[in-house]
Design a protein around this motif. Structure first.
Motif, mmCIF file in Angstrom:
data_model
loop_
_atom_site.group_PDB
_atom_site.id
_atom_site.type_symbol
_atom_site.label_atom_id
_atom_site.label_comp_id
_atom_site.label_asym_id
_atom_site.label_seq_id
_atom_site.Cartn_x
_atom_site.Cartn_y
_atom_site.Cartn_z
ATOM 1 N N ILE A 133 0.874 -1.177 0.000
ATOM 2 C CA ILE A 133 0.000 0.000 0.000
ATOM 3 C C ILE A 133 0.906 1.221 0.000
ATOM 4 O O ILE A 133 1.564 1.527 1.000
ATOM 5 N N TYR A 134 0.984 1.888 -1.150
ATOM 6 C CA TYR A 134 1.879 3.018 -1.344
ATOM 7 C C TYR A 134 1.033 4.251 -1.658
ATOM 8 O O TYR A 134 0.302 4.278 -2.655
ATOM 9 N N ASN A 135 1.114 5.252 -0.765
ATOM 10 C CA ASN A 135 0.324 6.479 -0.935
ATOM 11 C C ASN A 135 -1.165 6.180 -1.126
ATOM 12 O O ASN A 135 -1.822 6.706 -2.031
ATOM 13 N N GLU A 136 -1.672 5.246 -0.271
ATOM 14 C CA GLU A 136 -3.093 4.860 -0.280
ATOM 15 C C GLU A 136 -3.506 4.195 -1.600
ATOM 16 O O GLU A 136 -4.682 4.200 -1.961
ATOM 17 N N ASN A 137 -2.534 3.634 -2.331
ATOM 18 C CA ASN A 137 -2.823 2.872 -3.548
ATOM 19 C C ASN A 137 -2.246 1.475 -3.386
ATOM 20 O O ASN A 137 -1.130 1.308 -2.872
ATOM 21 N N ILE A 138 -3.015 0.483 -3.850
ATOM 22 C CA ILE A 138 -2.573 -0.907 -3.761
ATOM 23 C C ILE A 138 -1.757 -1.237 -5.000
ATOM 24 O O ILE A 138 -2.161 -0.950 -6.123
ATOM 25 N N ARG A 139 -0.594 -1.862 -4.791
ATOM 26 C CA ARG A 139 0.272 -2.284 -5.884
ATOM 27 C C ARG A 139 0.500 -3.785 -5.793
ATOM 28 O O ARG A 139 0.794 -4.314 -4.719
ATOM 29 N N ASP A 140 0.377 -4.455 -6.903
ATOM 30 C CA ASP A 140 0.610 -5.896 -6.988
ATOM 31 C C ASP A 140 2.100 -6.121 -7.232
ATOM 32 O O ASP A 140 2.629 -5.787 -8.287
ATOM 33 N N LEU A 141 2.797 -6.693 -6.244
ATOM 34 C CA LEU A 141 4.240 -6.885 -6.357
ATOM 35 C C LEU A 141 4.618 -8.112 -7.172
ATOM 36 O O LEU A 141 5.807 -8.318 -7.449
ATOM 37 N N LEU A 142 3.646 -8.951 -7.539
ATOM 38 C CA LEU A 142 3.942 -10.144 -8.333
ATOM 39 C C LEU A 142 3.404 -10.036 -9.756
ATOM 40 O O LEU A 142 3.408 -11.026 -10.492
ATOM 41 N N SER A 143 2.927 -8.857 -10.130
ATOM 42 C CA SER A 143 2.381 -8.706 -11.475
ATOM 43 C C SER A 143 3.501 -8.786 -12.499
ATOM 44 O O SER A 143 4.609 -8.293 -12.285
ATOM 45 N N THR A 144 3.202 -9.432 -13.635
ATOM 46 C CA THR A 144 4.218 -9.586 -14.681
ATOM 47 C C THR A 144 4.323 -8.373 -15.587
ATOM 48 O O THR A 144 5.286 -8.238 -16.337
ATOM 49 N N ASN A 145 3.345 -7.469 -15.544
ATOM 50 C CA ASN A 145 3.354 -6.281 -16.416
ATOM 51 C C ASN A 145 4.045 -5.131 -15.707
ATOM 52 O O ASN A 145 3.425 -4.201 -15.226
ATOM 53 N N LYS A 146 5.363 -5.236 -15.578
ATOM 54 C CA LYS A 146 6.107 -4.225 -14.832
ATOM 55 C C LYS A 146 7.219 -3.598 -15.658
ATOM 56 O O LYS A 146 8.137 -3.019 -15.130
ATOM 57 N N THR A 184 -0.245 -3.838 -13.335
ATOM 58 C CA THR A 184 -0.658 -3.329 -14.643
ATOM 59 C C THR A 184 -0.919 -1.835 -14.556
ATOM 60 O O THR A 184 -1.617 -1.371 -13.665
ATOM 61 N N PRO A 185 -0.333 -1.028 -15.484
ATOM 62 C CA PRO A 185 -0.538 0.427 -15.409
ATOM 63 C C PRO A 185 -2.017 0.767 -15.526
ATOM 64 O O PRO A 185 -2.729 0.280 -16.401
ATOM 65 N N GLY A 186 -2.467 1.610 -14.603
ATOM 66 C CA GLY A 186 -3.847 2.075 -14.633
ATOM 67 C C GLY A 186 -4.835 1.139 -13.977
ATOM 68 O O GLY A 186 -6.010 1.479 -13.881
ATOM 69 N N LYS A 187 -4.413 -0.058 -13.539
ATOM 70 C CA LYS A 187 -5.358 -1.008 -12.941
ATOM 71 C C LYS A 187 -5.681 -0.574 -11.521
ATOM 72 O O LYS A 187 -4.791 -0.227 -10.745
ATOM 73 N N GLN A 188 -6.951 -0.617 -11.181
ATOM 74 C CA GLN A 188 -7.419 -0.245 -9.855
ATOM 75 C C GLN A 188 -7.777 -1.519 -9.091
ATOM 76 O O GLN A 188 -8.578 -2.327 -9.556
ATOM 77 N N TYR A 189 -7.170 -1.709 -7.907
ATOM 78 C CA TYR A 189 -7.445 -2.867 -7.067
ATOM 79 C C TYR A 189 -8.412 -2.447 -5.962
ATOM 80 O O TYR A 189 -8.209 -1.419 -5.297
ATOM 81 N N VAL A 217 -8.747 -9.077 -2.590
ATOM 82 C CA VAL A 217 -8.369 -7.930 -3.424
ATOM 83 C C VAL A 217 -8.560 -8.353 -4.872
ATOM 84 O O VAL A 217 -7.988 -9.351 -5.324
ATOM 85 N N SER A 218 -9.344 -7.614 -5.589
ATOM 86 C CA SER A 218 -9.682 -7.986 -6.964
ATOM 87 C C SER A 218 -8.464 -7.872 -7.874
ATOM 88 O O SER A 218 -7.618 -6.995 -7.710
ATOM 89 N N ASP A 219 -8.389 -8.798 -8.843
ATOM 90 C CA ASP A 219 -7.362 -8.806 -9.897
ATOM 91 C C ASP A 219 -5.947 -8.922 -9.364
ATOM 92 O O ASP A 219 -4.985 -8.587 -10.062
ATOM 93 N N LEU A 220 -5.782 -9.405 -8.117
ATOM 94 C CA LEU A 220 -4.440 -9.541 -7.551
ATOM 95 C C LEU A 220 -3.815 -10.846 -8.022
ATOM 96 O O LEU A 220 -4.487 -11.869 -8.124
ATOM 97 N N THR A 221 -2.512 -10.815 -8.325
ATOM 98 C CA THR A 221 -1.809 -12.002 -8.798
ATOM 99 C C THR A 221 -1.618 -12.983 -7.654
ATOM 100 O O THR A 221 -1.084 -12.630 -6.600
ATOM 101 N N VAL A 222 -2.055 -14.218 -7.860
ATOM 102 C CA VAL A 222 -1.906 -15.292 -6.876
ATOM 103 C C VAL A 222 -1.152 -16.426 -7.548
ATOM 104 O O VAL A 222 -1.505 -16.859 -8.637
#
Length: 762
Positions: free
Chosen positions: A537-550, A564-569, A581-586
């Protein structure tokens, strides 16, 4: 006309009468295609829109267009009138049907009244039976109250037993103290005996050296004495030879004197024959001259031998005197040797006595050590039982467990002239659980479930939480999070030090234990499936640390846009208390190596920045989630556990961190989320009706851990630096409030479902 009551009943909507399809307000008006033969339905809004419709006049002098519009409008009005006419015919038919149905309903009502009378009698009998059941339930309630009182009495007895156990523990501690004092005194005696034994050994070695010198001198004197005896023997032999020669010369002299006498007698007796034997006399005279010369020579040799004999006698006397002196010295040395041997025997006796005494002291020390080991074992067992009882009480209360860890002082922090900020009480009640912080001369005391000093290793810390990690495999929700100011050691506690296996953090050690337990439980029929997800959780935004689109357009990895750029979790909670958490990489994992690779990937993607307080300060909240689904094929038992390990960003003051620009925005976001966490803890402690979980993404994500059926533990990390005393005091106060919160009794999840969806549950 539409919707008004007719003959005492409400008129149904048009769509219901004409097939059950009512048009909503947003529906488009029906078209006129096929209006002569097709069935067109109208709603109230359609009729009102048709009546209130105004013609659109682009050109008011275009009468042809106006005529066409009017013709269209007239057609629609005719269709509406036709529909109303058909509707009135259907209503009349429906009215006749309703009359016939009313007569049938009246007949049924009579029959129902008869049935109601029968049912009333049956209900009366049922009420009688219910009253009887109520009396039996009241009796059961009385029995349960008696059992409850008995349980309360047993609880009182258990408390008394616990007090007795604490008294016995105090007695054992006193025995342990006495044993330690006795051990100290025994160690002192042993040290004094060791010193005496060392002195005796030094004295014995000196005596042995002196004895060796005496033996060496004795051997030298014996060699000289042997040499003198050999010289004496040679002198005696030469003396005996000279004495033999002297006796021979004296015998020859006596014979010569005898011959002289005989010759003189012969001369006197042969004077008459002198003339006759004159030749013989001359010859005899020559012989006499020869004999006299020989006699003189023998006399000279005798004198020489006598002088040599005198010299030898003097030398012999000197040697005899020297031998006498050596004999006296040898006697003195033998006497000294005998006294030294006697002293050595005395010292051997004293050494044997000291050895026996030392062996006795060693036996006493071993016995004391055995007693000390037994006492330590009893203390450890008592501490283990106390922890189990304490954990049971906390689980029954539903409290959040809190562990405190103090990091060591850094090299540039040890130059302060003031006293220590952090101290640890030594009383039995708070040993290992208490901590004291001194600020401005005032001491603040706190007590937690466990307190780790700066010298505590990562392994010691993990041993205390290993049972909690095991609960995740048993089907419980487990949450462990680290809290504290920046630079207090949170990331070190959770992740460890890269490249140093002995300093691995709680997350790698927890995964190793889980996979080892997974392997050990395979023979019992258990099979596990595990999934891992990591976010920040960075600046009140959720970031997926295992996403392949980096990656950016040129293929270089980006640290600003994780996922993914622009994706809202979005965070969502279901009715069962689960959070995802929706669309999170598992990612499905099968070994520790796979998870270690993912942890390294997440660490490289996490937001890290430099401040004046920390070279590598975590600028986000890191959340590691491991979902566990287990099935026992032999018993068909299913468990679903969740392990959440969270490294919170550190709180910091702008006056000390010196943050500007992006660091300033990050600091404000971190402090805001931690303030929201504090508000949630305050509300839970006061048991308020409304808990402000939605004030931040962090608290909304931690809602099941703070207000559900989860086993939750918080690590509060403290810095012992004088400059951080204020922040450390705030952290300790916050931790004590967290420890007082009751969040509910943990519940085991045994009705798990297969892990097919990509949802991260908390």
């Amino acid at each position: 006309m539409v919707g008004t009551p007719i003959n005492g009943r409400t008129r149904p909507a048009f769509g219901v009468v004409n097939g059950g399809h009512d048009l909503g307000p947003s529906s488009t008006p029906p078209s006129n295609a096929g209006s002569d033969n097709g069935i067109i339905e109208f709603s109230r809004e359609d009729v009102e829109a048709l009546l209130n419709e105004k013609s659109k006049r682009k050109d008011r002098f275009n009468y042809k267009e106006r005529c066409e519009n009017m013709m269209d409008y007239i057609k629609r009005l005719k269709a509406c009138i036709r529909w109303f006419h058909d509707l009135e015919i259907s209503y009349s038919l429906e009215q006749e049907k309703l009359k016939s149905s009313l007569e049938l309903a009246q007949q049924k009502c009579v029959e129902i009244e008869l049935l109601l009378k029968i049912k009333e009698e049956e209900l009366n009998s049922i009420i009688v039976e219910m009253r009887r059941n109520c009396t039996s339930l009241q009796e059961k309630l009385v029995k349960e109250e008696t059992e409850k009182t008995a349980a309360a009495e047993s609880l009182v007895k258990e408390r008394e037993a616990r007090l007795n156990f604490e008294r016995s523990q105090n007695a054992l501690q006193e025995d342990l103290g006495r044993a330690q004092r006795e051990l100290q005194s025994a160690n002192q005696k042993i040290s004094s005996l060791n010193d005496m034994y060392k002195r005796l050994q030094d004295y014995i070695t000196s005596l042995q050296q002196y004895n060796g010198k005496l033996h060496s001198e004795l051997s030298i004197v014996e060699n000289e004495l042997k040499r003198v005896e050999k010289e004496k023997a040679t002198v005696v032999e030469s003396l005996t030879m000279l004495k033999g020669q002297l006796t021979l010369s004296m015998a020859s002299q006596e014979e010569a004197t005898k011959q002289k006498d005989a010759l003189a007698s012969e001369v006197t007796s042969l004077r008459v024959e002198l003339q006759q034997v004159r030749d013989d006399r001359d010859r005899q005279l020559s012989q006499v001259h020869m004999l006299t010369s020989e006699l003189e020579k023998s006399k000279d040799s005798t004198e020489k031998s006598c002088s040599e004999l005198n010299i030898l006698t003097v030398r012999t006397n000197e040697l005899e005197v020297k031998c006498a002196l050596q004999d006296e010295r040898l006697k003195v040395l033998q006497e000294q040797l005998t006294t030294a041997e006697e002293k050595l025997q005395v010292f051997d006796i004293s050494v044997s006595e000291t050895r026996t005494e030392f062996e006795g002291q060693q036996k006493l020390v071993r016995e004391l050590q055995k007693r000390l080991a037994v006492a330590e074992y009893k203390v450890k067992e008592g501490e283990k039982l106390r922890k189990e009882l304490h954990n049971t009480i906390l689980e029954l209360k539903g409290n959040i467990r809190v562990f405190c860890r103090v990091r060591p002082l850094l090299p540039d922090e040890g130059s302060s002239t003031e006293g220590k900020v952090i101290s640890y009480p030594t009383s039995m009640e708070t040993s290992g659980r208490g901590i004291e912080l001194t600020q401005s001369g005032q001491k603040h005391s706190f007590t937690f479930d466990k307190v780790f000093a700066p010298d505590a290793s990562q392994e010691e810390v993990f041993i205390e939480i290993s049972q909690l990690v095991q609960s995740a495999l048993d089907g419980y929700k487990v949450c462990i999070f680290a809290y504290g100011q920046t630079g207090s050691g949170k990331t070190y506690t959770m992740m460890g030090r890269p490249g140093h296996p002995e300093e691995k953090g709680l997350i790698p050690r927890s995964l190793e234990q889980i996979f080892q337990t997974k392997q050990s439980q395979q023979p019992q029929g258990w099979k596990y499936e595990m999934q891992v997800s990591m976010l920040e959780i960075y600046n009140e935004n959720i970031r997926d640390l295992l996403s392949t689109n980096k990656s950016s357009a040129d293929g270089t990895p980006t640290r600003v846009e994780n996922g993914t750029p622009g994706k809202q979790y979005t965070i969502k909670h279901d009715a069962n208390g689960n959070t995802y958490v929706s669309d999170l990489t598992v990612v499905d994992v099968q070994s520790v190596k796979e998870v270690a690779f993912l942890l390294n990937q997440a660490a490289n993607s996490r937001s890290v920045g430099k401040t004046q307080m920390n070279e590598q300060s975590s600028r986000s909240h890191f959340v590691f989630t491991l979902r566990i689904y287990g099935v026992n094929e032999s018993t068909d038992q299913q468990v679903q556990g969740i392990l959440n390990l969270i490294d919170l960003a550190g709180s910091e003051r702008l006056s000390r961190s010196g943050s500007t620009g992006d660091r300033l925005k990050e600091t404000q976001a971190i402090n805001k989320s931690l303030s929201s966490l504090s508000d949630v803890i305050f509300a839970l402690a006061k048991k308020e009706d409304h808990i402000p979980f939605r004030n931040s993404k962090l608290t909304y994500l931690l809602q099941p851990c703070l207000g559900g059926d989860s086993k939750t533990l918080m690590f509060v990390n403290i810095s012992p630096d004088h400059a951080s005393a204020g922040e450390s005091l705030c952290s300790l106060r916050f931790a004590s409030r967290v420890n007082a919160c009751e969040i509910g009794t943990p519940r085991r999840h045994t009705n798990g479902r297969p892990i097919e969806s990509r949802l991260t549950y908390f």
